[in-house]
Design a protein around this motif. Sequence first.
Motif, PDB file in Angstrom:
ATOM      1  N   SER A   1       0.783   3.738  -2.899  1.00  0.00           N
ATOM      2  CA  SER A   1       0.055   5.080  -2.687  1.00  0.00           C
ATOM      3  C   SER A   1       1.155   6.146  -3.225  1.00  0.00           C
ATOM      4  O   SER A   1       1.017   7.293  -3.300  1.00  0.00           O
ATOM      5  CB  SER A   1       0.178   5.164  -1.028  1.00  0.00           C
ATOM      6  OG  SER A   1      -0.480   6.402  -0.685  1.00  0.00           O
ATOM      7  N   LYS A   2       2.726   5.983  -2.954  1.00  0.00           N
ATOM      8  CA  LYS A   2       3.607   6.781  -3.436  1.00  0.00           C
ATOM      9  C   LYS A   2       3.683   7.054  -4.978  1.00  0.00           C
ATOM     10  O   LYS A   2       3.827   7.859  -5.608  1.00  0.00           O
ATOM     11  CB  LYS A   2       5.050   6.183  -3.029  1.00  0.00           C
ATOM     12  CG  LYS A   2       6.198   6.893  -3.152  1.00  0.00           C
ATOM     13  CD  LYS A   2       7.193   6.436  -2.437  1.00  0.00           C
ATOM     14  CE  LYS A   2       8.401   6.334  -3.396  1.00  0.00           C
ATOM     15  NZ  LYS A   2       9.687   5.742  -2.787  1.00  0.00           N
TER      16      LYS A   2
ATOM     17  N   GLN B   1      -7.438   7.110   0.279  1.00  0.00           N
ATOM     18  CA  GLN B   1      -7.608   7.526  -1.116  1.00  0.00           C
ATOM     19  C   GLN B   1      -7.037   6.356  -1.885  1.00  0.00           C
ATOM     20  O   GLN B   1      -7.628   6.144  -3.035  1.00  0.00           O
ATOM     21  CB  GLN B   1      -6.735   8.688  -1.339  1.00  0.00           C
ATOM     22  CG  GLN B   1      -7.383   9.836  -0.863  1.00  0.00           C
ATOM     23  CD  GLN B   1      -6.459  11.218  -0.691  1.00  0.00           C
ATOM     24  OE1 GLN B   1      -5.454  11.054  -0.954  1.00  0.00           O
ATOM     25  NE2 GLN B   1      -7.058  12.227  -0.339  1.00  0.00           N
ATOM     26  N   LEU B   2      -5.892   5.756  -1.575  1.00  0.00           N
ATOM     27  CA  LEU B   2      -5.886   4.574  -2.527  1.00  0.00           C
ATOM     28  C   LEU B   2      -6.647   3.415  -2.394  1.00  0.00           C
ATOM     29  O   LEU B   2      -6.782   2.960  -3.410  1.00  0.00           O
ATOM     30  CB  LEU B   2      -4.477   3.974  -1.804  1.00  0.00           C
ATOM     31  CG  LEU B   2      -3.963   2.519  -2.372  1.00  0.00           C
ATOM     32  CD1 LEU B   2      -3.216   2.983  -3.805  1.00  0.00           C
ATOM     33  CD2 LEU B   2      -2.599   1.887  -1.490  1.00  0.00           C
TER      34      LEU B   2
ATOM     35  N   ARG C   1      -4.289  10.875  -6.657  1.00  0.00           N
ATOM     36  CA  ARG C   1      -5.059  11.292  -5.393  1.00  0.00           C
ATOM     37  C   ARG C   1      -5.725  12.578  -5.574  1.00  0.00           C
ATOM     38  O   ARG C   1      -5.502  13.489  -5.898  1.00  0.00           O
ATOM     39  CB  ARG C   1      -4.355  10.977  -4.182  1.00  0.00           C
ATOM     40  CG  ARG C   1      -3.928   9.471  -4.106  1.00  0.00           C
ATOM     41  CD  ARG C   1      -3.126   9.270  -2.694  1.00  0.00           C
ATOM     42  NE  ARG C   1      -2.030   9.103  -2.564  1.00  0.00           N
ATOM     43  CZ  ARG C   1      -1.306  10.089  -1.827  1.00  0.00           C
ATOM     44  NH1 ARG C   1      -1.758  11.163  -0.957  1.00  0.00           N
ATOM     45  NH2 ARG C   1      -0.074   9.928  -1.710  1.00  0.00           N
TER      46      ARG C   1
ATOM     47  N   ALA D   1      -3.899  12.625   8.152  1.00  0.00           N
ATOM     48  CA  ALA D   1      -3.309  12.882   6.699  1.00  0.00           C
ATOM     49  C   ALA D   1      -2.734  11.687   6.183  1.00  0.00           C
ATOM     50  O   ALA D   1      -3.242  11.185   4.870  1.00  0.00           O
ATOM     51  CB  ALA D   1      -2.133  13.841   6.671  1.00  0.00           C
ATOM     52  N   ARG D   2      -1.973  10.777   7.003  1.00  0.00           N
ATOM     53  CA  ARG D   2      -1.439   9.375   6.791  1.00  0.00           C
ATOM     54  C   ARG D   2      -2.821   8.611   6.447  1.00  0.00           C
ATOM     55  O   ARG D   2      -2.877   7.771   5.378  1.00  0.00           O
ATOM     56  CB  ARG D   2      -0.714   8.840   7.689  1.00  0.00           C
ATOM     57  CG  ARG D   2       0.669   9.738   7.767  1.00  0.00           C
ATOM     58  CD  ARG D   2       1.436   9.085   8.902  1.00  0.00           C
ATOM     59  NE  ARG D   2       1.731   7.858   9.122  1.00  0.00           N
ATOM     60  CZ  ARG D   2       1.954   7.186  10.449  1.00  0.00           C
ATOM     61  NH1 ARG D   2       1.933   7.653  11.431  1.00  0.00           N
ATOM     62  NH2 ARG D   2       2.197   5.763  10.216  1.00  0.00           N
TER      63      ARG D   2
ATOM     64  N   LYS E   1       0.575   8.963  -6.234  1.00  0.00           N
ATOM     65  CA  LYS E   1       0.301  10.207  -5.433  1.00  0.00           C
ATOM     66  C   LYS E   1      -0.249  11.074  -6.400  1.00  0.00           C
ATOM     67  O   LYS E   1      -1.497  11.907  -5.940  1.00  0.00           O
ATOM     68  CB  LYS E   1       1.737  10.711  -5.236  1.00  0.00           C
ATOM     69  CG  LYS E   1       1.446  11.717  -4.075  1.00  0.00           C
ATOM     70  CD  LYS E   1       2.794  12.197  -3.261  1.00  0.00           C
ATOM     71  CE  LYS E   1       4.031  12.455  -4.436  1.00  0.00           C
ATOM     72  NZ  LYS E   1       5.225  12.694  -3.886  1.00  0.00           N
TER      73      LYS E   1
ATOM     74  N   ARG F   1       0.838  -1.249   0.039  1.00  0.00           N
ATOM     75  CA  ARG F   1       0.199   0.033   0.091  1.00  0.00           C
ATOM     76  C   ARG F   1       0.653   1.395   0.046  1.00  0.00           C
ATOM     77  O   ARG F   1       0.608   2.200  -0.697  1.00  0.00           O
ATOM     78  CB  ARG F   1      -0.812   0.182   1.132  1.00  0.00           C
ATOM     79  CG  ARG F   1      -2.164  -0.852   1.250  1.00  0.00           C
ATOM     80  CD  ARG F   1      -2.974  -0.812   2.576  1.00  0.00           C
ATOM     81  NE  ARG F   1      -4.017  -1.621   2.398  1.00  0.00           N
ATOM     82  CZ  ARG F   1      -4.968  -1.908   3.385  1.00  0.00           C
ATOM     83  NH1 ARG F   1      -4.367  -1.753   4.546  1.00  0.00           N
ATOM     84  NH2 ARG F   1      -5.827  -2.726   3.138  1.00  0.00           N
ATOM     85  N   LYS F   2       1.819   1.115   0.922  1.00  0.00           N
ATOM     86  CA  LYS F   2       2.931   2.536   0.839  1.00  0.00           C
ATOM     87  C   LYS F   2       3.511   2.569  -0.505  1.00  0.00           C
ATOM     88  O   LYS F   2       3.468   3.569  -1.204  1.00  0.00           O
ATOM     89  CB  LYS F   2       4.108   2.132   1.875  1.00  0.00           C
ATOM     90  CG  LYS F   2       4.697   3.244   2.368  1.00  0.00           C
ATOM     91  CD  LYS F   2       5.650   3.027   3.641  1.00  0.00           C
ATOM     92  CE  LYS F   2       5.910   4.383   4.297  1.00  0.00           C
ATOM     93  NZ  LYS F   2       6.757   3.779   5.485  1.00  0.00           N
TER      94      LYS F   2
ATOM     95  N   GLU G   1      -4.459   9.230   3.108  1.00  0.00           N
ATOM     96  CA  GLU G   1      -3.673   8.588   2.029  1.00  0.00           C
ATOM     97  C   GLU G   1      -4.072   7.253   1.737  1.00  0.00           C
ATOM     98  O   GLU G   1      -4.301   6.643   0.464  1.00  0.00           O
ATOM     99  CB  GLU G   1      -2.071   8.560   2.126  1.00  0.00           C
ATOM    100  CG  GLU G   1      -1.600  10.010   1.854  1.00  0.00           C
ATOM    101  CD  GLU G   1      -0.002   9.949   2.214  1.00  0.00           C
ATOM    102  OE1 GLU G   1       0.752  10.908   2.427  1.00  0.00           O
ATOM    103  OE2 GLU G   1       0.623   8.844   2.118  1.00  0.00           O
TER     104      GLU G   1
END
Lengths: 180, 189
Positions: free
Chosen positions: A173-174, B44-45, A180, B37-38, A177, A169-170, B41
């Motif tokens: 998500s990056k 939203q993903l 979003r 905020a985290r 970006k 996910r990290k 994110e």
Amino acid sequence: MTSAHERKWVRRAKDGDNEVFGEIVHCHQQAVFNVAYRLLGNVHDAEDAAQETFIRAHQFIHTFDSERPLAPWLKRIAANVSLNRLEGKKFASALDDESVFVSDPSPGPEALIVLHDRDERIRFELHRLPPRYRIVIELRHFQDLSYEEIAAELKQPLNDVKSDLFRARKLLSKRLKDLR
Amino acid sequence: MNHLTDSQLNEYLDRALDTSVQSLIEIHIAACSTCRARLAELEQLASILERLPEAEPTRDLTTSILANLPQSQPSLWNRSFAAQLGATLGMVLYIVMEIAPSIRVPSLSGFQIPIYTSRFAMPELSFFIQIPNLEALFSIHRLSFAIPQLPSLPLPLSISEISMIALLSVMLGSIGNIILLRGRPEVRK
């Protein structure tokens, strides 16, 4: 297709009625194809994997509980078939090198041009994930399995599944970006 | 302020925490803009992935899949077959009851049970089980029969004889139906 209708079709397919099994294929082929497409990233490979999924489903339909919905079972077979195909391929990079990992050593044209289409961009980034990240994203976000169900499906420890999912996910998500 | 770990945020998003821990995290998120905020994110993903539409295969895979399936004979034992078999057995039982009406309850000191008496013009045809006592309850003492005399035409048929012929016809029809239609798929409207 209503669930009662589907149960009746499954029972007839279990009795060996291939005509009815064809109707089942027709109803579920798109969903199965998309599982494979998200994991394999290639339309031709995904169609082959979808075919293999239904052939395997036909082989093991006698083990399926007709009282349960068919779609989740078919999707899990599709995920396993696709994962087997991924594991059979040779990859260029090691898992640690996540920032430049590309699953297909010879990416198609869509990897070399700027992808203006949002959906294709998302699929491309999904396909760029390492297979072990891709599969947990598929099972959690597209098949709505719990951590425990994913661990059982992949025969992995629960903590490994969580770790892979959170890192996937990290990374995703990056990379997404700007969407979003 | 200590922030939430990635693991806590992800498990909160997936509703995989105990209710009490979930509540504590909610309180922290409400008070911490960084963690809020985290979490946003991650949400939203999840939304991006959820809204990804399905692609379509380039062709209908049904034909090629069916061509690769092993051809199997549908099982004989399905509900249609069971219903027809039940109806046939029911009719057989009815016919047996029609031609064996004179079953009597035996007395303890010895008894004779006529197990078959023909309704047709064959008065000599009869079977008896002679059971002299309880110790020999299951032994057949005497079995005798005479060669039946065929009735002369035209046959004088009674109502019960006509009904038996009709029932035999239906029974034979059902058996034929079972054999002929076995394995054929039902016609869907």
